[in-house]
Design a protein around this motif. Structure first.
Motif, PDB file in Angstrom:
ATOM      1  N   VAL A  11       0.856  -1.181   0.000  1.00 16.09           N
ATOM      2  CA  VAL A  11       0.000   0.000   0.000  1.00 16.09           C
ATOM      3  C   VAL A  11       0.891   1.230   0.000  1.00 16.09           C
ATOM      4  N   VAL A  12       0.610   2.142  -0.909  1.00 12.84           N
ATOM      5  CA  VAL A  12       1.299   3.428  -0.981  1.00 12.84           C
ATOM      6  C   VAL A  12       0.267   4.501  -0.681  1.00 12.84           C
ATOM      7  N   SER A  13       0.568   5.346   0.282  1.00 12.48           N
ATOM      8  CA  SER A  13      -0.348   6.409   0.679  1.00 12.48           C
ATOM      9  C   SER A  13       0.394   7.734   0.666  1.00 12.48           C
ATOM     10  N   MET A  14      -0.182   8.704  -0.028  1.00  8.31           N
ATOM     11  CA  MET A  14       0.458  10.013  -0.161  1.00  8.31           C
ATOM     12  C   MET A  14      -0.467  11.117   0.350  1.00  8.31           C
ATOM     13  N   CYS A  15       0.168  12.168   0.857  1.00 12.24           N
ATOM     14  CA  CYS A  15      -0.528  13.398   1.201  1.00 12.24           C
ATOM     15  C   CYS A  15      -1.677  13.136   2.183  1.00 12.24           C
ATOM     16  N   ALA A  16      -2.859  13.616   1.899  1.00 12.37           N
ATOM     17  CA  ALA A  16      -3.987  13.510   2.827  1.00 12.37           C
ATOM     18  C   ALA A  16      -4.502  12.086   2.997  1.00 12.37           C
ATOM     19  N   SER A  17      -4.202  11.194   2.053  1.00  8.79           N
ATOM     20  CA  SER A  17      -4.679   9.815   2.222  1.00  8.79           C
ATOM     21  C   SER A  17      -4.011   9.139   3.414  1.00  8.79           C
ATOM     22  N   VAL A  18      -2.830   9.627   3.823  1.00  5.05           N
ATOM     23  CA  VAL A  18      -2.185   9.097   5.033  1.00  5.05           C
ATOM     24  C   VAL A  18      -3.083   9.367   6.236  1.00  5.05           C
ATOM     25  N   GLY A  19      -3.697  10.524   6.263  1.00  2.00           N
ATOM     26  CA  GLY A  19      -4.640  10.840   7.336  1.00  2.00           C
ATOM     27  C   GLY A  19      -5.818   9.890   7.376  1.00  2.00           C
ATOM     28  N   SER A  68       4.208   9.450  17.724  1.00  2.00           N
ATOM     29  CA  SER A  68       5.461   8.733  17.992  1.00  2.00           C
ATOM     30  C   SER A  68       5.934   7.926  16.786  1.00  2.00           C
ATOM     31  N   ASN A  69       5.061   7.633  15.850  1.00  2.00           N
ATOM     32  CA  ASN A  69       5.432   6.895  14.637  1.00  2.00           C
ATOM     33  C   ASN A  69       5.650   7.802  13.433  1.00  2.00           C
ATOM     34  N   TYR A  70       5.432   9.105  13.605  1.00  2.00           N
ATOM     35  CA  TYR A  70       5.602  10.045  12.496  1.00  2.00           C
ATOM     36  C   TYR A  70       7.076  10.393  12.325  1.00  2.00           C
ATOM     37  N   LEU A  71       7.559  10.338  11.077  1.00  2.00           N
ATOM     38  CA  LEU A  71       8.932  10.726  10.752  1.00  2.00           C
ATOM     39  C   LEU A  71       8.878  11.830   9.692  1.00  2.00           C
ATOM     40  N   ASP A  72       9.588  12.902   9.921  1.00  2.00           N
ATOM     41  CA  ASP A  72       9.579  14.046   9.017  1.00  2.00           C
ATOM     42  C   ASP A  72      10.561  13.814   7.872  1.00  2.00           C
ATOM     43  N   GLN A  73      10.150  12.976   6.926  1.00  2.00           N
ATOM     44  CA  GLN A  73      10.951  12.628   5.755  1.00  2.00           C
ATOM     45  C   GLN A  73      10.024  12.575   4.547  1.00  2.00           C
ATOM     46  N   PRO A  74      10.570  12.681   3.338  1.00  2.00           N
ATOM     47  CA  PRO A  74       9.706  12.669   2.150  1.00  2.00           C
ATOM     48  C   PRO A  74       8.982  11.345   1.918  1.00  2.00           C
ATOM     49  N   LEU A  75       9.615  10.218   2.314  1.00  2.00           N
ATOM     50  CA  LEU A  75       9.034   8.899   2.073  1.00  2.00           C
ATOM     51  C   LEU A  75       9.499   7.957   3.178  1.00  2.00           C
ATOM     52  N   ILE A  76       8.583   7.142   3.665  1.00  2.00           N
ATOM     53  CA  ILE A  76       8.885   6.148   4.699  1.00  2.00           C
ATOM     54  C   ILE A  76       8.371   4.796   4.224  1.00  2.00           C
ATOM     55  N   ALA A 108       3.157  14.935  -0.454  1.00  2.00           N
ATOM     56  CA  ALA A 108       2.592  15.271  -1.759  1.00  2.00           C
ATOM     57  C   ALA A 108       3.664  15.621  -2.782  1.00  2.00           C
ATOM     58  N   THR A 109       4.834  16.017  -2.330  1.00  2.00           N
ATOM     59  CA  THR A 109       5.897  16.436  -3.244  1.00  2.00           C
ATOM     60  C   THR A 109       6.819  15.292  -3.656  1.00  2.00           C
ATOM     61  N   SER A 110       6.475  14.087  -3.294  1.00  2.00           N
ATOM     62  CA  SER A 110       7.384  12.950  -3.499  1.00  2.00           C
ATOM     63  C   SER A 110       6.933  11.962  -4.568  1.00  2.00           C
TER      64      SER A 110
END
Length: 187
Positions: free
Chosen positions: A80-88, A120-128, A138-140
């Motif tokens: 599963v690939v989730s980008m931008c608001a779909s992660v929410g 605690s599981n959020y990482l501030d990177q373009p892709l995880i 959204a920019t990735s």
């Protein structure tokens, strides 16, 4: 995605990949970026790659079936690939509580998610990548395409790298490298 639609880039021993658009129904979907997608089907097999694009309709009840399909794909080792608001939207089914993830920004996820509690599981990177879940900002989009093609291993890594670097930098050296590799492959 030209690399997937053109099987002349594929490894010799790999069959062509079929791209299908999936929706809760067969009605057109408009992404947050304005891209209109017309679903080909409403169900998928477990060995699939499911790409969830961002949209401002993430809390619409009609997406509930797709979110349950997302759980099914993850449980059955699809990707599963989730980008931008779909992660929410993944937050609403609890996936983010146990998976490392990213999106546009932590504050963005808090804004677009109902009761987001997975800081605690959020990482501030373009892709995880966390197992078979890939999340991205959204920019990735280019990085997502590169990561997916590498994951499904259908294109020689040197061709994929040249393609990625050309589209990332617009540097002609990578274009010529890509053309040279393509010509060598087809001699």
């Amino acid at each position: 995605m030209p690399l997937l639609n053109n099987d002349s880039f594929y490894k010799a021993d790999h069959d062509k990949i079929e791209l299908k658009m999936v929706g809760a129904d067969n009605k057109p979907i408009k992404t947050a970026g304005g891209l209109k997608i017309i679903p080909d089907c409403t169900d998928i097999s477990a060995d699939t790659v499911l790409l969830l694009a961002g949209a401002d309709t993430r809390h619409d009840k009609k997406h509930k079936d797709i979110l349950f399909l997302t759980e099914k794909v993850l449980l059955e080792n699809g990707t599963v690939v989730s980008m931008c608001a779909s992660v929410g939207a993944l937050n609403s089914i609890g996936i983010l509580k146990i998976r490392k993830h990213t999106s546009n920004a932590l504050d963005f996820l808090k804004l677009v998610s109902n009761q987001y509690v997975s800081e605690s599981n959020y990482l501030d990177q373009p892709l995880i990548i966390d197992g078979n879940l890939i999340t991205a900002s959204a920019t990735s989009a280019l990085l997502v395409a590169y990561t997916l093609v590498a994951k499904i291993n259908i294109i020689d890594p040197d061709i994929l790298d040249a393609w990625y670097h050309y589209y990332q930098t617009s540097d002609l050296q990578y274009y010529y490298q890509l053309q040279t590799l393509f010509m060598q492959k087809h001699q």
